[in-house]
Design a protein around this motif. Sequence first.
Motif, PDB file in Angstrom:
ATOM      1  N   ILE A  72     -13.564  -2.037  -6.101  1.00  0.00           N
ATOM      2  CA  ILE A  72     -14.838  -1.435  -5.712  1.00  0.00           C
ATOM      3  C   ILE A  72     -14.663  -0.009  -5.197  1.00  0.00           C
ATOM      4  O   ILE A  72     -15.643   0.711  -5.052  1.00  0.00           O
ATOM      5  N   ASP A  73     -13.423   0.393  -4.916  1.00  0.00           N
ATOM      6  CA  ASP A  73     -13.178   1.799  -4.556  1.00  0.00           C
ATOM      7  C   ASP A  73     -11.818   2.229  -5.100  1.00  0.00           C
ATOM      8  O   ASP A  73     -11.721   2.719  -6.211  1.00  0.00           O
ATOM      9  N   ASP A  74     -10.748   2.021  -4.334  1.00  0.00           N
ATOM     10  CA  ASP A  74      -9.416   2.418  -4.780  1.00  0.00           C
ATOM     11  C   ASP A  74      -8.589   1.194  -5.147  1.00  0.00           C
ATOM     12  O   ASP A  74      -8.651   0.159  -4.474  1.00  0.00           O
ATOM     13  N   ALA A  75      -7.793   1.328  -6.206  1.00  0.00           N
ATOM     14  CA  ALA A  75      -6.891   0.258  -6.617  1.00  0.00           C
ATOM     15  C   ALA A  75      -5.606   0.325  -5.800  1.00  0.00           C
ATOM     16  O   ALA A  75      -5.314   1.315  -5.121  1.00  0.00           O
ATOM     17  N   ILE A  76      -4.806  -0.721  -5.897  1.00  0.00           N
ATOM     18  CA  ILE A  76      -3.579  -0.784  -5.110  1.00  0.00           C
ATOM     19  C   ILE A  76      -2.603   0.323  -5.510  1.00  0.00           C
ATOM     20  O   ILE A  76      -1.903   0.884  -4.660  1.00  0.00           O
ATOM     21  N   GLY A  77      -2.562   0.665  -6.790  1.00  0.00           N
ATOM     22  CA  GLY A  77      -1.659   1.729  -7.222  1.00  0.00           C
ATOM     23  C   GLY A  77      -2.015   3.069  -6.618  1.00  0.00           C
ATOM     24  O   GLY A  77      -1.140   3.853  -6.230  1.00  0.00           O
ATOM     25  N   GLU A  78      -3.314   3.348  -6.536  1.00  0.00           N
ATOM     26  CA  GLU A  78      -3.772   4.584  -5.901  1.00  0.00           C
ATOM     27  C   GLU A  78      -3.376   4.600  -4.429  1.00  0.00           C
ATOM     28  O   GLU A  78      -2.961   5.635  -3.891  1.00  0.00           O
ATOM     29  N   ALA A  79      -3.489   3.454  -3.756  1.00  0.00           N
ATOM     30  CA  ALA A  79      -3.132   3.375  -2.340  1.00  0.00           C
ATOM     31  C   ALA A  79      -1.633   3.609  -2.139  1.00  0.00           C
ATOM     32  O   ALA A  79      -1.216   4.312  -1.210  1.00  0.00           O
ATOM     33  N   TYR A  80      -0.815   3.026  -3.003  1.00  0.00           N
ATOM     34  CA  TYR A  80       0.632   3.254  -2.927  1.00  0.00           C
ATOM     35  C   TYR A  80       0.954   4.730  -3.152  1.00  0.00           C
ATOM     36  O   TYR A  80       1.769   5.323  -2.437  1.00  0.00           O
ATOM     37  N   ASP A  81       0.329   5.307  -4.162  1.00  0.00           N
ATOM     38  CA  ASP A  81       0.605   6.697  -4.517  1.00  0.00           C
ATOM     39  C   ASP A  81       0.267   7.646  -3.377  1.00  0.00           C
ATOM     40  O   ASP A  81       1.084   8.478  -2.964  1.00  0.00           O
ATOM     41  N   LYS A  82      -0.961   7.522  -2.855  1.00  0.00           N
ATOM     42  CA  LYS A  82      -1.387   8.419  -1.784  1.00  0.00           C
ATOM     43  C   LYS A  82      -0.549   8.207  -0.520  1.00  0.00           C
ATOM     44  O   LYS A  82      -0.147   9.171   0.144  1.00  0.00           O
ATOM     45  N   SER A  83      -0.268   6.959  -0.176  1.00  0.00           N
ATOM     46  CA  SER A  83       0.525   6.680   1.022  1.00  0.00           C
ATOM     47  C   SER A  83       1.926   7.264   0.890  1.00  0.00           C
ATOM     48  O   SER A  83       2.479   7.818   1.848  1.00  0.00           O
ATOM     49  N   ALA A  84       2.506   7.144  -0.302  1.00  0.00           N
ATOM     50  CA  ALA A  84       3.845   7.699  -0.526  1.00  0.00           C
ATOM     51  C   ALA A  84       3.844   9.209  -0.354  1.00  0.00           C
ATOM     52  O   ALA A  84       4.761   9.788   0.243  1.00  0.00           O
ATOM     53  N   ARG A  85       2.808   9.864  -0.860  1.00  0.00           N
ATOM     54  CA  ARG A  85       2.728  11.320  -0.712  1.00  0.00           C
ATOM     55  C   ARG A  85       2.527  11.717   0.747  1.00  0.00           C
ATOM     56  O   ARG A  85       3.135  12.671   1.233  1.00  0.00           O
TER      57      ARG A  85
END
Length: 362
Positions: free
Chosen positions: A225-238
């Motif tokens: 409904i908003d961000d997928a888990i991959g997006e969350a991993y990516d942004k958190s890693a950055r």
Amino acid sequence: MASTLLPTLLPPVSRAVAFLLRTPPKPFRSHHPLFRSLPASASSPSTPPTYHSLVTMASAGIPARRDLLMLGIETSCDDTAAAVVRGDGEILSQAIASQSDLLVKWGGVAPKMAEEAHALAIDQVVQKALDDANVSETDLSAVAVTIGPGLSLCLRVGVHKARKIAKVFGLPIVGVHHMEAHALVSRLVNKDLDYPFLALLISGGHNLLVLAQNLGEYVQLGTTIDDAIGEAYDKSARWLGLDIRKGGGPALEELALEGDPNSIKFTVPMRQQKDCNFSYAGLKTQVRLAIESRNLCTDDIPISSATEEDRQLRANIAASFQRIAVLHLEDRCQRAVEWALKMKPSIKNFVVLLLTSMLGPA
């Protein structure tokens, strides 16, 4: 040309229906002619080829099983890919052009840059797939191409290539839903996998829980409904200052091994919501606030230059994030299994497909 996302084949499940489960989500078929929504361009053939779906191929007179020889083209995100596959599932060849250098340069997928890279690589990739399979376009039964979901600019490159081949060689086109293909690839690997089965699809930009009842017949139980888990991993890693050249997911997971997963009390998303949808935007915010509250200068100091204390703090955040991210998956999957068993008591298999290295769009 403005970038617009192509429509997807998966309609949303009614929240009220999902909550009460008094009426199961309505099944749907996947043979929507999405190609017709693509705007015409100078490079498009004047007479469009015939479009089919996985469901309608047989009625279109396309040969069945081993006699079928398909060229598949995929450009939905950051890799340019093509393959030649027989109707019985034998993969004769596959070719991929990676955009990993661009991912590092832009910190994720930059749609316009990705489109240009696809355009430069598509002819060579398709030709390599044909050459490696020792076939030519005249041997093909049809051309299959991803039509969504994905980045519109990138999808168009593959679609235009497929249209060109279909026009020149008089071939039908099979429009493939990106996530449907991922769900069905499990049957390519495991030929004993029968319908119905439950599938969890995890990627950088999408999370889906789908009950596959038959070819072209699916019930979407949950979606992002908003961000997928991959997006969350990516942004958190950055945000943690990690080296994401091999993907945000692998980088964060490696650092998380050094941390305490219970050190930071992140909240599991949507625990009060009685549906199967996914939401990682709130967890991303929790990670950002955890970094800011601890005065970690992750923008200026990469993990390779961090002090021992700084590195441990980042590792604790990574480990705590990962624990909650997975718990959210577990919650939604548990509910999806319960729903699936109510709708299809004969279901026996739950397929999990990890679609990317979890490096989401920029």
